[in-house]
Design an enzyme around this catalytic site. Structure first.
Site, PDB file in Angstrom:
ATOM      1  N   SER A   1      74.222 110.251  45.537  1.00  0.00           N
ATOM      2  CA  SER A   1      74.227 109.152  46.412  1.00  0.00           C
ATOM      3  C   SER A   1      76.085 109.453  46.727  1.00  0.00           C
ATOM      4  O   SER A   1      76.829 110.185  45.943  1.00  0.00           O
ATOM      5  CB  SER A   1      73.836 107.981  46.057  1.00  0.00           C
ATOM      6  OG  SER A   1      74.700 106.913  46.864  1.00  0.00           O
TER       7      SER A   1
ATOM      8  N   GLY B   1      59.442 109.931  42.879  1.00  0.00           N
ATOM      9  CA  GLY B   1      59.069 109.299  44.142  1.00  0.00           C
ATOM     10  C   GLY B   1      59.355 109.439  45.527  1.00  0.00           C
ATOM     11  O   GLY B   1      59.361 109.422  46.237  1.00  0.00           O
TER      12      GLY B   1
ATOM     13  N   ASN C   1      63.673 112.958  43.110  1.00  0.00           N
ATOM     14  CA  ASN C   1      64.497 112.078  44.184  1.00  0.00           C
ATOM     15  C   ASN C   1      64.254 110.872  43.829  1.00  0.00           C
ATOM     16  O   ASN C   1      65.113 109.697  44.370  1.00  0.00           O
ATOM     17  CB  ASN C   1      63.069 112.247  45.486  1.00  0.00           C
ATOM     18  CG  ASN C   1      63.481 110.862  46.543  1.00  0.00           C
ATOM     19  OD1 ASN C   1      64.467 110.995  46.914  1.00  0.00           O
ATOM     20  ND2 ASN C   1      62.268 109.614  46.122  1.00  0.00           N
TER      21      ASN C   1
ATOM     22  N   LYS D   1      74.778 108.312  38.866  1.00  0.00           N
ATOM     23  CA  LYS D   1      75.093 110.109  40.433  1.00  0.00           C
ATOM     24  C   LYS D   1      75.694 109.848  40.141  1.00  0.00           C
ATOM     25  O   LYS D   1      75.704 111.954  40.494  1.00  0.00           O
ATOM     26  CB  LYS D   1      74.683 108.769  41.365  1.00  0.00           C
ATOM     27  CG  LYS D   1      73.535 108.223  42.413  1.00  0.00           C
ATOM     28  CD  LYS D   1      72.291 108.572  42.019  1.00  0.00           C
ATOM     29  CE  LYS D   1      71.219 107.922  42.975  1.00  0.00           C
ATOM     30  NZ  LYS D   1      69.826 108.824  42.861  1.00  0.00           N
TER      31      LYS D   1
ATOM     32  N   TYR E   1      74.541 102.340  39.175  1.00  0.00           N
ATOM     33  CA  TYR E   1      73.866 103.082  39.864  1.00  0.00           C
ATOM     34  C   TYR E   1      75.410 104.192  40.279  1.00  0.00           C
ATOM     35  O   TYR E   1      74.802 106.034  40.283  1.00  0.00           O
ATOM     36  CB  TYR E   1      74.100 102.861  40.943  1.00  0.00           C
ATOM     37  CG  TYR E   1      73.305 103.323  41.599  1.00  0.00           C
ATOM     38  CD1 TYR E   1      71.847 103.776  42.111  1.00  0.00           C
ATOM     39  CD2 TYR E   1      74.302 103.409  43.060  1.00  0.00           C
ATOM     40  CE1 TYR E   1      70.791 104.946  43.021  1.00  0.00           C
ATOM     41  CE2 TYR E   1      73.039 104.470  44.847  1.00  0.00           C
ATOM     42  CZ  TYR E   1      71.547 104.562  44.394  1.00  0.00           C
ATOM     43  OH  TYR E   1      71.388 105.296  45.675  1.00  0.00           O
TER      44      TYR E   1
END
Ligand code: NAP
Length: 256
Positions: free
Chosen positions: A151, A21, A99, A168, A164
């Site tokens: 994150s 990414g 990433n 993460k 998410y």
């Protein structure tokens, strides 16, 4: 432009890096920081060719080799062929930065099966795919350096992002376990957990949310992709050679 880049210009001299990414946002800043530090960079993207091509030109203008490969992070076999392609082009691999990531934030009640699986497959399984593809090379050469982009949501999540936050947090667990597993082979594995960073991912927050989130950040501003790239560069360089299994929270104090 990274201030002080001159000081870092040989930190990763002649290393070969893969950044997943890498065409936009934080990944792009990482590719540029690594290139300025002397590395040759291969990077992936999922659909948007134009920014990938312009980044290739930018890296080449810095005097380093660059390769952009369209490859979905969710593709297990694709990660294996990616590594082969890069080794055929550059001869070796020393560094992996995981990433690639996406968000599909919504309340659990409204979250579809695809919202869940797209996020977990990209953000967490994607880390497994690329790392699994690189690890044999790293084990054989008894060296390698991996940085995973987690994150702050993996540590101090907000509501409305169970997919998410789970992915993460999973990246942090993955980082710690693998760090123990491969330390005897001189391979380090660390993570960076950014807070709010100015990229396209946060551009759609809307003015009201933006004000609310800014109010949560003790340093009173969102971070920049270059600031994340600096932490990644540190973890990839010899300056952090006794650090493994750690997660650097880069969040303006959000998680204090
Ligand atoms: P971004 O600006 O949206 O860029 C995402 C990059 O990932 C693009 O290059 C995109 O390529 C690529 N990508 C997306 N899905 C992919 C897939 N399935 N396979 C391969 N590449 C894919 O995101 P960002 O803000 O820079 O975020 C980068 C990482 O930092 C993510 O892991 C994100 O979760 C994490 N992070 C971001 C923030 C933040 O505030 N921005 C905070 C904490 C953590 P295409 O353009 O071709 O799709």
């Amino acid at each position: 432009m990274l201030r002080g880049a001159g000081l870092n210009s040989s930190l990763l001299l002649n290393k070969i890096a893969i950044v997943t990414g890498g065409s936009r946002g934080i990944g792009r800043a990482i590719v540029l920081a690594l290139s300025r530090a002397g590395a040759d960079c291969a990077f992936t993207y999922s659909k948007d060719h134009a920014p990938a091509e312009s980044l290739v030109q930018e890296v080449r203008s810095l005097g380093r080799r660059a390769l952009a490969v369209q490859r979905d992070a969710r593709d297990f076999d694709g990660a294996k062929t990616l590594v082969e392609e890069i080794k055929n082009t550059f001869g070796n691999i020393d560094i992996l930065v995981n990433n690639a990531g996406i968000t599909r934030d919504r309340s659990l009640m409204m979250m579809s099966r695809e919202d869940w699986s797209d996020v977990v497959d990209t953000n967490l399984t994607g880390v497994f795919n690329a790392t699994r593809a690189c690890i044999i090379t790293f084990l054989k050469q008894k060296s390698g350096n991996i940085v995973n982009i987690s994150s702050v949501s993996g540590v101090h999540p907000l509501p409305g992002q169970v997919n998410y936050a789970a992915a993460k947090a999973g990246v942090i667990g993955f980082t710690k376990s693998l760090a123990r597993e491969v330390a005897p082979y001189n391979i380090r594995v660390n993570a960076v957990a950014p807070g709010f960073i100015e990229t396209e991912m946060t551009a759609g927050l809307g003015e009201k949310n933006r004000e609310r989130f800014l109010g949560m950040v003790p340093l009173g501003r969102f971070g920049t992709a270059e600031e994340v790239a600096m932490a990644v560069l540190f973890l990839l360089s010899d300056r952090s050679r006794y650090i493994t299994g750690q997660t650097i929270q880069l969040d303006g104090g959000l998680g204090i």
